[in-house]
Design a protein around this motif. Structure first.
Motif, mmCIF file in Angstrom:
data_model
loop_
_atom_site.group_PDB
_atom_site.id
_atom_site.type_symbol
_atom_site.label_atom_id
_atom_site.label_comp_id
_atom_site.label_asym_id
_atom_site.label_seq_id
_atom_site.Cartn_x
_atom_site.Cartn_y
_atom_site.Cartn_z
ATOM 1 N N GLY A 1 19.705 -19.244 -19.066
ATOM 2 C CA GLY A 1 19.136 -18.581 -20.236
ATOM 3 C C GLY A 1 18.159 -17.484 -19.931
ATOM 4 O O GLY A 1 17.463 -17.014 -20.821
ATOM 5 N N GLN A 2 18.069 -17.095 -18.665
ATOM 6 C CA GLN A 2 17.092 -16.071 -18.328
ATOM 7 C C GLN A 2 17.449 -14.751 -18.994
ATOM 8 O O GLN A 2 18.602 -14.375 -19.116
ATOM 9 C CB GLN A 2 17.004 -15.902 -16.809
ATOM 10 N N ALA A 3 16.429 -14.058 -19.438
ATOM 11 C CA ALA A 3 16.644 -12.788 -20.135
ATOM 12 C C ALA A 3 16.676 -11.646 -19.145
ATOM 13 O O ALA A 3 15.990 -11.632 -18.146
ATOM 14 C CB ALA A 3 15.498 -12.570 -21.127
ATOM 15 N N THR A 4 17.511 -10.668 -19.440
ATOM 16 C CA THR A 4 17.570 -9.468 -18.628
ATOM 17 C C THR A 4 16.541 -8.489 -19.150
ATOM 18 O O THR A 4 16.517 -8.144 -20.317
ATOM 19 C CB THR A 4 18.970 -8.830 -18.717
ATOM 20 N N LYS A 5 15.665 -8.029 -18.261
ATOM 21 C CA LYS A 5 14.565 -7.184 -18.679
ATOM 22 C C LYS A 5 14.743 -5.774 -18.156
ATOM 23 O O LYS A 5 15.454 -5.525 -17.195
ATOM 24 C CB LYS A 5 13.243 -7.754 -18.142
ATOM 25 N N LEU A 6 14.055 -4.848 -18.812
ATOM 26 C CA LEU A 6 14.031 -3.483 -18.322
ATOM 27 C C LEU A 6 13.070 -3.414 -17.156
ATOM 28 O O LEU A 6 11.901 -3.786 -17.276
ATOM 29 C CB LEU A 6 13.580 -2.530 -19.441
ATOM 30 N N SER A 7 13.549 -3.000 -16.005
ATOM 31 C CA SER A 7 12.697 -2.948 -14.824
ATOM 32 C C SER A 7 11.817 -1.717 -14.851
ATOM 33 O O SER A 7 12.149 -0.699 -15.449
ATOM 34 C CB SER A 7 13.563 -2.943 -13.560
ATOM 35 N N THR A 8 10.676 -1.835 -14.184
ATOM 36 C CA THR A 8 9.792 -0.690 -14.085
ATOM 37 C C THR A 8 10.370 0.301 -13.101
ATOM 38 O O THR A 8 11.261 -0.020 -12.323
ATOM 39 C CB THR A 8 8.401 -1.145 -13.624
ATOM 40 N N SER A 9 9.862 1.522 -13.118
ATOM 41 C CA SER A 9 10.384 2.555 -12.242
ATOM 42 C C SER A 9 10.067 2.233 -10.790
ATOM 43 O O SER A 9 9.141 1.496 -10.477
ATOM 44 C CB SER A 9 9.766 3.899 -12.614
ATOM 45 N N SER A 10 10.869 2.814 -9.875
ATOM 46 C CA SER A 10 10.697 2.551 -8.455
ATOM 47 C C SER A 10 9.334 3.006 -7.968
ATOM 48 O O SER A 10 8.704 2.343 -7.135
ATOM 49 C CB SER A 10 11.805 3.256 -7.654
ATOM 50 N N SER A 11 8.848 4.140 -8.481
ATOM 51 C CA SER A 11 7.554 4.651 -8.028
ATOM 52 C C SER A 11 6.422 3.708 -8.426
ATOM 53 O O SER A 11 5.488 3.478 -7.655
ATOM 54 C CB SER A 11 7.306 6.038 -8.615
ATOM 55 N N VAL A 12 6.516 3.136 -9.640
ATOM 56 C CA VAL A 12 5.489 2.189 -10.095
ATOM 57 C C VAL A 12 5.527 0.929 -9.242
ATOM 58 O O VAL A 12 4.487 0.413 -8.811
ATOM 59 C CB VAL A 12 5.699 1.840 -11.580
ATOM 60 N N GLU A 13 6.735 0.416 -8.974
ATOM 61 C CA GLU A 13 6.860 -0.798 -8.172
ATOM 62 C C GLU A 13 6.384 -0.561 -6.745
ATOM 63 O O GLU A 13 5.768 -1.436 -6.137
ATOM 64 C CB GLU A 13 8.308 -1.283 -8.175
ATOM 65 N N GLU A 14 6.668 0.624 -6.200
ATOM 66 C CA GLU A 14 6.214 0.917 -4.843
ATOM 67 C C GLU A 14 4.685 0.946 -4.779
ATOM 68 O O GLU A 14 4.078 0.415 -3.833
ATOM 69 C CB GLU A 14 6.783 2.246 -4.361
ATOM 70 N N ARG A 15 4.037 1.534 -5.778
ATOM 71 C CA ARG A 15 2.568 1.554 -5.805
ATOM 72 C C ARG A 15 2.022 0.140 -5.941
ATOM 73 O O ARG A 15 1.017 -0.213 -5.300
ATOM 74 C CB ARG A 15 2.075 2.426 -6.971
ATOM 75 N N MET A 16 2.674 -0.679 -6.766
ATOM 76 C CA MET A 16 2.237 -2.056 -6.941
ATOM 77 C C MET A 16 2.359 -2.830 -5.628
ATOM 78 O O MET A 16 1.451 -3.572 -5.232
ATOM 79 C CB MET A 16 3.073 -2.739 -8.027
ATOM 80 N N VAL A 17 3.492 -2.651 -4.938
ATOM 81 C CA VAL A 17 3.697 -3.325 -3.652
ATOM 82 C C VAL A 17 2.637 -2.895 -2.649
ATOM 83 O O VAL A 17 2.074 -3.719 -1.923
ATOM 84 C CB VAL A 17 5.112 -3.025 -3.106
ATOM 85 N N GLU A 18 2.339 -1.606 -2.616
ATOM 86 C CA GLU A 18 1.330 -1.087 -1.694
ATOM 87 C C GLU A 18 -0.029 -1.743 -1.949
ATOM 88 O O GLU A 18 -0.750 -2.119 -1.011
ATOM 89 C CB GLU A 18 1.223 0.428 -1.853
ATOM 90 N N ARG A 19 -0.380 -1.925 -3.208
ATOM 91 C CA ARG A 19 -1.664 -2.539 -3.544
ATOM 92 C C ARG A 19 -1.685 -4.015 -3.178
ATOM 93 O O ARG A 19 -2.709 -4.536 -2.707
ATOM 94 C CB ARG A 19 -1.948 -2.341 -5.039
ATOM 95 N N ILE A 20 -0.572 -4.707 -3.406
ATOM 96 C CA ILE A 20 -0.493 -6.120 -3.030
ATOM 97 C C ILE A 20 -0.631 -6.269 -1.518
ATOM 98 O O ILE A 20 -1.351 -7.151 -1.030
ATOM 99 C CB ILE A 20 0.842 -6.734 -3.517
ATOM 100 N N VAL A 21 0.049 -5.404 -0.772
ATOM 101 C CA VAL A 21 -0.007 -5.465 0.693
ATOM 102 C C VAL A 21 -1.424 -5.217 1.192
ATOM 103 O O VAL A 21 -1.928 -5.925 2.062
ATOM 104 C CB VAL A 21 0.974 -4.445 1.310
ATOM 105 N N ARG A 22 -2.105 -4.213 0.636
ATOM 106 C CA ARG A 22 -3.469 -3.906 1.061
ATOM 107 C C ARG A 22 -4.421 -5.066 0.756
ATOM 108 O O ARG A 22 -5.288 -5.418 1.567
ATOM 109 C CB ARG A 22 -3.942 -2.629 0.387
ATOM 110 N N ALA A 23 -4.258 -5.658 -0.423
ATOM 111 C CA ALA A 23 -5.109 -6.790 -0.798
ATOM 112 C C ALA A 23 -4.857 -7.993 0.114
ATOM 113 O O ALA A 23 -5.805 -8.637 0.581
ATOM 114 C CB ALA A 23 -4.857 -7.168 -2.253
ATOM 115 N N CYS A 24 -3.581 -8.281 0.385
ATOM 116 C CA CYS A 24 -3.242 -9.414 1.248
ATOM 117 C C CYS A 24 -3.717 -9.182 2.677
ATOM 118 O O CYS A 24 -4.153 -10.118 3.356
ATOM 119 C CB CYS A 24 -1.738 -9.666 1.222
ATOM 120 N N SER A 25 -3.623 -7.944 3.147
ATOM 121 C CA SER A 25 -4.106 -7.614 4.488
ATOM 122 C C SER A 25 -5.609 -7.861 4.589
ATOM 123 O O SER A 25 -6.104 -8.435 5.572
ATOM 124 C CB SER A 25 -3.774 -6.154 4.822
#
Length: 270
Positions: free
Chosen positions: A90-114
């Motif tokens: 029953g999982q819903a299909t969602k509109l994904s965020t843009s690649s540039s937004v996700e890349e910035r989010m990943v970069e911030r998660i990586v920096r915080a985890c580091s």
């Protein structure tokens, strides 16, 4: 052939439907405890048939009552697996965020985890993908804040009131903090890993989410996805893995020479 003269397209669809149901049931049994239980049910069925053939009325009556109670018992036994299967169907299909937004989010998660890894600050960050996580989360504090390095570090500060639990990211926003996640019951988890790693694996088993874990004891960074734990990740490997799992193909293409580093060596003693 003459046999095809008596088969309509409805019959073909009917056969395909039954085949799909049988396959789904067998697959469900294979990935759960169902195979062992199925063997027990087959043994009980054989005994019941023998009792009917020998006209053992008392035994036959007991087995007839058993099947009525047994159906309800199976629902109770398989409750976690049934919930997991239905939630995925029953999982819903969602509109994904843009690649540039996700890349910035990943970069911030990586920096915080580091940052937290270097200082051995425990953290558990869950990134929601297609499946809605709300039905399997408990005790969450709603935030709805922009993903930033500073906020992630602050949330997991040992003196912060919300540090004990998981942070859940939906899209490009921190949706919840201090969440209680379902714990993995896998016997294969090394004993050195505690509740934080079991919770990360648990949410990855129950959903398609990606969980980033920073060990408070060693500072080791791990990622749980699909019920598997990727261990000993440095910041570059962490970024590669997150980009891969979030499907940020454009950004990932810039790191193709290092793609083989997605499988880091195991820690000594594991």
């Amino acid at each position: 052939m003459e046999i095809f003269e008596f088969i309509s397209y409805k019959d073909i669809l009917d056969i395909l439907g039954v085949s799909a149901i049988v396959y789904a049931v067998l697959y469900f049994l294979r990935i759960t405890r169902g195979i062992q239980i199925l063997k027990g049910l087959l043994l009980i069925t054989v005994v019941w048939v023998v009792a009917l053939l020998l006209d053992l009325k008392a035994v036959s009556t007991i087995f007839e009552k058993f099947w009525t109670v047994g159906l309800f018992s199976l629902v109770v036994i398989f409750q976690p697996e049934i919930r997991k299967t239905l939630s995925r169907l029953g999982q819903a299909t969602k509109l994904s965020t843009s690649s540039s937004v996700e890349e910035r989010m990943v970069e911030r998660i990586v920096r915080a985890c580091s940052f937290m890894s270097e200082r051995q600050i425990g953290a558990l960050i869950v990134i929601e993908r297609n499946q809605d996580l709300e039905p399997i989360l408990e005790g969450c504090i709603r935030l709805d804040a922009i993903v930033s390095v500073e906020l992630l570090i602050t949330l997991f500060d040992p003196l912060a009131p919300l540090h004990d639990g998981a942070v859940v990211i939906k899209g490009d926003r921190i949706a919840y903090a201090s969440c209680v996640l379902p714990l993995s019951k896998s016997p294969d988890i090394p004993k050195k890993y505690g509740t934080r790693h079991r919770a990360g694996l648990g949410i990855s088993e129950e959903s398609d989410a990606v969980a980033v874990i920073v060990s408070e004891e060693t500072g080791e960074i791990s990622v749980a996805v699909g019920g598997k734990l990727h261990r000993n990740l440095d910041p570059e490997n962490l970024k590669l893995l997150l980009l891969k799992e979030l499907g940020v193909s454009k950004a990932l293409s810039n790191y193709l020479p290092s793609i083989d580093r997605l499988h880091p060596p195991k820690a000594k003693g594991d």
